[in-house]
Design a protein around this motif. Structure first.
Motif, short mmCIF file in Angstrom:
data_model
loop_
_atom_site.label_atom_id
_atom_site.label_comp_id
_atom_site.label_asym_id
_atom_site.label_seq_id
_atom_site.Cartn_x
_atom_site.Cartn_y
_atom_site.Cartn_z
N LEU A 83 47.01 46.87 34.99
CA LEU A 83 47.32 45.46 34.76
C LEU A 83 46.17 44.72 34.09
O LEU A 83 46.38 43.66 33.50
N THR A 84 44.96 45.23 34.22
CA THR A 84 43.81 44.60 33.56
C THR A 84 42.96 45.69 32.92
O THR A 84 43.03 46.87 33.30
N ALA A 85 42.16 45.29 31.98
CA ALA A 85 41.15 46.20 31.44
C ALA A 85 40.03 46.32 32.46
O ALA A 85 39.84 45.46 33.33
N ALA A 86 39.26 47.40 32.38
CA ALA A 86 38.14 47.61 33.30
C ALA A 86 37.01 46.65 32.96
O ALA A 86 36.66 46.46 31.80
N ALA A 87 36.45 46.00 33.97
CA ALA A 87 35.34 45.07 33.78
C ALA A 87 34.53 45.01 35.07
O ALA A 87 35.02 45.37 36.15
N GLU A 88 33.32 44.56 34.96
CA GLU A 88 32.45 44.47 36.13
C GLU A 88 32.95 43.37 37.07
O GLU A 88 33.32 42.28 36.64
N TYR A 101 53.19 36.19 41.00
CA TYR A 101 51.81 36.27 40.55
C TYR A 101 51.04 37.35 41.33
O TYR A 101 51.33 37.61 42.51
N LEU A 102 50.08 37.91 40.65
CA LEU A 102 49.08 38.73 41.32
C LEU A 102 47.73 38.07 41.06
O LEU A 102 47.31 37.92 39.90
N ALA A 103 47.08 37.63 42.13
CA ALA A 103 45.75 37.04 42.01
C ALA A 103 44.70 38.13 42.20
O ALA A 103 44.94 39.15 42.86
N PHE A 104 43.54 37.92 41.62
CA PHE A 104 42.42 38.83 41.82
C PHE A 104 41.13 38.09 41.46
O PHE A 104 41.16 37.00 40.86
N LEU A 105 40.00 38.67 41.82
CA LEU A 105 38.70 38.09 41.47
C LEU A 105 38.16 38.77 40.23
O LEU A 105 38.16 39.99 40.13
N SER A 106 37.68 37.96 39.30
CA SER A 106 37.07 38.49 38.09
C SER A 106 36.36 37.35 37.37
O SER A 106 36.72 36.17 37.54
N ARG A 122 55.51 38.13 34.65
CA ARG A 122 56.50 38.02 33.59
C ARG A 122 55.88 38.21 32.20
O ARG A 122 56.59 38.32 31.21
N GLY A 123 54.52 38.23 32.16
CA GLY A 123 53.86 38.46 30.88
C GLY A 123 52.69 37.51 30.67
O GLY A 123 52.55 36.50 31.36
N GLY A 124 51.85 37.84 29.69
CA GLY A 124 50.71 36.99 29.37
C GLY A 124 49.43 37.48 30.00
O GLY A 124 49.44 38.36 30.87
N ASP A 125 48.33 36.90 29.55
CA ASP A 125 47.02 37.27 30.07
C ASP A 125 46.73 36.53 31.37
O ASP A 125 47.30 35.46 31.64
#
Length: 665
Positions: A83-88, A101-106, A122-125
């Motif tokens: 669902l996301t690219a890899a990042a620190e 929605y899926l929430a996360f910390l980044s 449903r789509g989008g960044d």
């Protein structure tokens, strides 16, 4: 002569056959494999039970950093999506109640400060929900999906350093650093649609964490302490407040703080489940136990005390039962706790595996499972069976031939029965003696278990086995998995029974014709490093030692590490019980007994077991003319996060063993 000659020929043929078979199975583990490991964590079942979100962390060689990404897998295992690219710094996925929605910390693009991000399925960044300057901790969705509660500790917005004012007993914490008086953690609320935030808890005399909404959304539970961590009496408040600014929190129970706390409301809103530890003087011998308390206040009810085993994670399956993971003698198994009758039943057939990170929703329970030959992957727990959902590490593991792992049991010096694990070299041949590494787990709370964990400091046993060593892993007294009495056996008597247990394990393997008594090494990290110092000051049989993040002069740890609550309750302050402090510091004050060449390792930012512990022992051995080396890793805490440093540890430890424990001629 002829029978002996024939036996020699047969042994040679069997050895050649074993080598040929091993070659067909694959190669052995190498330090570079660390860069290919995918570490799975934090599975979260979607509200409809059809998906499981989770975090995949990889080690980027070029960037020299660990990077996380959010994935999800369908309940039938047929679809797996990044669902996301890899990042620190990516982590903590949490579904909105409607699953939209899926929430996360980044950290958003162009920022280094993690925020709560929202990903619309449903789509989008993903877009940032918060834009705060403080450090966000735990967070939770309101049941109607319109708000989130989160905890945050304010930080200095400017770049100019300021004096750190401290007035708490517990004033430093590994990774968090010094705990300033004006940098407490509090609960905040944010509106999802308008992004308006308000501070729920404001009393500067308290710190709050772990917000959990009631099912009707009318209350929030959280933990509350004066200290940043457990209070001086070893307890913490579990409080409840209305979700509006100015609400007055009300404490409903004040348990002894556990190893890792979690709060959860029952689906019907009548109970709050939590974990509780033992009394403060047993702070280091944590046996987390599950309990519930009426949400409106009242007498708490223990649920798992009769197990005499630690509950590692839990999640409500429904209003009548709670799913738990139970630590037990080198294993962790899933079980169900009945809230009405108190019955506790296993939810999967007994086996040599470890489960963790339970999550339940819509009648579905997901977890992580690992065993001796497999890294942690997401599994579905259903109908008493574990069903594999992900396979991130299967390609790597298919290339490797790992060492077989066996349970061992033996008697310690005083007759106590001790259990442990033996990791054999992949090319192990029965009847041959092998150089042996006694590799000691940290804690002392904790256990060596049937789990293949190749990140961090579980990398070493299989790495040493790949080099041709037998690796002995002893679950010594003071550790968990064998009950409260077993854990408390070393109370205020460090380096005594543990060392007897460790040496008895070495004697056991030597008596069975497995360990070569002339080619022995010892090592470990954290309390494993501390016990390495104790062991080489007690016994001179070891030809090499590796002491990672250890200490030997325990007097020097008082006030310089983060364990003052344990010290005051278990040993008493040094001025009131000086003789006992000197006794448990014997490796330093009797360093002249040591003859073992020792490699000392640690991070310069470690507040858990500060590097001074390794520095003092290094200076002692060099003064005595004993071969020693000290390696300090800049910018690293107790658990290393820079991938190149973790690989360097593997290479450096292997080189130290090669130097002082060469293969037999």
């Amino acid at each position: 002569m002829i029978p002996a000659l024939a036996a020699g020929i047969l042994l040679s043929l069997s050895t050649l056959q074993a080598i040929a078979a091993d070659a067909a199975k694959g190669r052995t583990l190498a330090p570079d494999d660390f860069y290919r490991i995918q570490d799975l964590s934090d599975p979260q079942v979607s509200p409809d039970g059809q998906w499981v979100a989770y975090v995949v962390t990889t080690n980027d060689r070029e960037a020299d950093e660990a990077r996380g990404a959010i994935w999800m897998v369908s309940w039938d295992g047929g679809q797996r999506l990044a669902l996301t690219a890899a990042a620190e710094g990516i982590g903590k996925p949490r579904w909105s109640p409607d699953g939209r929605y899926l929430a996360f910390l980044s950290a958003p693009s162009g920022s280094d400060k993690p925020q709560i991000m929202l990903l619309d399925r449903r789509g989008g960044d993903a877009r940032p929900l918060t834009s705060v300057s403080g450090d966000i901790g735990e967070y939770a969705w309101s049941p109607d999906g319109k708000r989130l509660a989160f905890t945050m500790r304010q930080t200095d917005a400017g770049s100019a350093p300021k004096p750190i004012v401290i007035d708490a007993l517990h004033f430093k914490q590994d990774e968090d650093g010094y705990l300033a008086a004006d940098r407490g953690r509090h609960v905040y609320l944010i509106d999802v649609e308008g992004k308006r935030s308000e501070q729920l808890t404001t009393d500067p005399n308290f710190n709050e964490d772990l917000p959990a909404w009631s099912p009707d959304g009318r209350r929030i539970a959280f933990i509350r302490t004066h200290e940043q961590g457990a209070d001086q009496d070893g307890r913490e408040d579990i409080a409840v407040a209305d979700p509006k600014a100015g609400a007055v929190p009300r404490t409903i129970v004040r348990p002894f703080a556990p190893n890792t706390q979690k709060l959860a409301w029952s689906p019907d809103g009548t109970l709050i489940a939590y974990l509780q530890g033992l009394e403060p003087k047993f702070n280091a011998y944590m046996q987390d136990r599950l309990a519930v308390v009426p949400a409106g206040g009242g007498a708490p009810r223990p649920l798992s005390d009769k197990l005499d085993r630690a509950v590692m994670s839990f999640a409500f399956a429904d209003s009548a039962s709670i799913m738990v993971s139970v630590e037990d003698d080198g294993r962790i198994y899933p079980a169900r706790v009945d809230l009405r009758g108190g019955a506790i039943t296993r939810e999967a057939a007994a086996g040599s595996f470890v489960v963790s990170a339970l999550s339940s929703a819509a009648g579905h329970t997901a977890l992580l499972e690992s065993n001796d030959g497999a890294l942690a992957e997401v599994y579905a727990l259903e109908a008493g069976q574990l069903r594999k959902l992900t396979a991130h590490n299967d390609a790597l593991l298919s290339e490797l031939q790992l060492g077989a792992v066996e349970d061992i049991r033996f008697k310690s010096k005083d007759g106590a029965e001790i259990h442990g694990l033996m990791v054999k070299p992949p090319s192990f041949v029965p009847g041959r003696r092998y150089p042996t590494v006694l590799w000691i787990h940290g804690g002392p709370n904790g256990q060596d278990e049937h789990s293949l964990v190749l990140d961090g400091y579980q990398f070493e046993p299989q790495m040493f086995a790949a080099k041709g060593f037998v690796v002995l892993r002893v679950n010594y007294r003071g550790g968990s998995g064998r009950g409260g009495a077993f854990a408390k056996a070393i109370f205020a008597d460090w380096g005594h029974k543990e060392v007897e247990d460790l040496l008895a394990g070495v004697d056991h393997l030597a008596a069975k014709g497995i360990a070569d008594a002339d080619r022995l090494a010892v090592g470990g990290w954290s309390y494993g490093g501390i016990l390495t110092d104790y062991t080489i000051a007690t016994d001179r049989r070891f030809k090499a030692a590796i002491s990672g993040a250890g200490s030997a002069n325990q007097l020097a740890t008082y006030g310089s590490d983060e364990y003052v609550l344990q010290y005051n309750n278990e040993l008493g302050p040094p001025w009131s019980n000086t003789a006992l402090w000197l006794k448990v510091s014997y490796p330093f004050f009797h360093a002249d007994r040591i003859r073992t060449p020792t490699l000392f390792l640690g991070g310069d930012k470690d507040f858990n077991v500060p590097i001074i512990g390794g520095e003092q022992m290094y200076q002692s051995l060099r003064t005595l003319g004993i071969p020693a080396q000290l390696v300090v890793y800049p910018g690293q805490h107790h658990v290393f996060t820079r991938p190149s440093f973790v690989k360097d540890l593997a290479d450096r430890m292997s080189a130290w063993l090669d130097r002082y424990l060469p293969p037999a001629p």
